[in-house]
Design a protein around this motif. Structure first.
Motif, short mmCIF file in Angstrom:
data_model
loop_
_atom_site.label_atom_id
_atom_site.label_comp_id
_atom_site.label_asym_id
_atom_site.label_seq_id
_atom_site.Cartn_x
_atom_site.Cartn_y
_atom_site.Cartn_z
N ILE A 108 0.86 -1.18 0.00
CA ILE A 108 0.00 0.00 0.00
C ILE A 108 0.89 1.23 0.00
O ILE A 108 1.72 1.39 0.92
N PRO A 109 0.78 2.10 -1.00
CA PRO A 109 1.59 3.32 -0.97
C PRO A 109 1.03 4.31 0.07
O PRO A 109 -0.17 4.61 0.07
N VAL A 110 1.90 4.76 0.95
CA VAL A 110 1.52 5.73 1.98
C VAL A 110 2.27 7.03 1.66
O VAL A 110 3.49 7.09 1.75
N ALA A 111 1.52 8.05 1.31
CA ALA A 111 2.14 9.34 0.99
C ALA A 111 2.78 9.93 2.24
O ALA A 111 2.12 10.08 3.27
N THR A 112 4.07 10.26 2.14
CA THR A 112 4.76 10.86 3.28
C THR A 112 5.12 12.32 3.04
O THR A 112 5.57 12.99 3.95
N TRP A 113 4.89 12.81 1.82
CA TRP A 113 5.27 14.20 1.53
C TRP A 113 4.54 15.21 2.41
O TRP A 113 5.14 16.24 2.74
N PRO A 114 3.28 15.00 2.84
CA PRO A 114 2.67 16.03 3.69
C PRO A 114 3.40 16.22 5.02
O PRO A 114 3.45 17.32 5.56
#
Length: 164
Positions: free
Chosen positions: A129-135
């Motif tokens: 599952i891709p988890v966006a970490t940029w925020p």
């Protein structure tokens, strides 16, 4: 200056609320994950990644301004016993200036990193599952900027006043 102090106090109260909510969310998330893993053998996907990339970063960097407001970060205590009231006031202002410059530089460079990570859409994979970490990268410049603002205000309104 009073208006600026009131705005600062309001922002710090908001940060305290955000920090409290982050702690509660962290506890609920982890407890729910552990309970689901042990009771139904279905853990919450990406708990580790969310905890490390969001909760821990917010708990470490957002409260910097609050800690600075209380004078809990940078203090020069080695030579304080030898200084008079006026020299203590100038020492506090110098420490506040140096802290403001450092926090400002950290805010700027972490802002540039956050923008770069936003443009590239940084994420981590957790159980496919891709988890966006940029925020989460935007939390650092926010914390450093608010700490710089707090120390800048302290330059003009030191915690110790000169006795006349």
């Amino acid at each position: 200056m009073r208006l600026l102090s009131r705005v600062q106090d309001g922002l710090l109260a908001l940060l305290a609320l955000i920090g409290a909510l982050a702690v509660i969310a962290l506890m609920l998330h982890v407890v729910t994950d552990v309970a689901m893993r042990n009771l139904t053998n279905t853990p919450i996907p990406a708990t580790y990644e969310i905890v490390t990339h969001y909760y821990m970063i917010s708990l470490a960097f957002i409260p910097l301004a609050w800690v600075e407001r209380g004078g809990g970060m940078v203090q020069v205590e080695v030579i304080e016993p030898f200084l008079g009231p006026r020299a203590l006031s100038w020492s506090d202002r110098l420490v506040a200036l140096i802290s403001t410059v450092i926090y400002g530089a950290l805010a700027w460079f972490t802002w540039l990193t956050a923008l770069k990570n936003f443009d590239t859409g940084v994420f981590v994979m957790a159980q496919n599952i891709p988890v966006a970490t940029w925020p989460a990268y935007f939390l650092l410049p926010l914390g450093f900027f608010l700490a710089a603002l707090t120390t800048a205000i302290r330059m003009f309104q030191p915690t110790r006043e000169v006795e006349q």
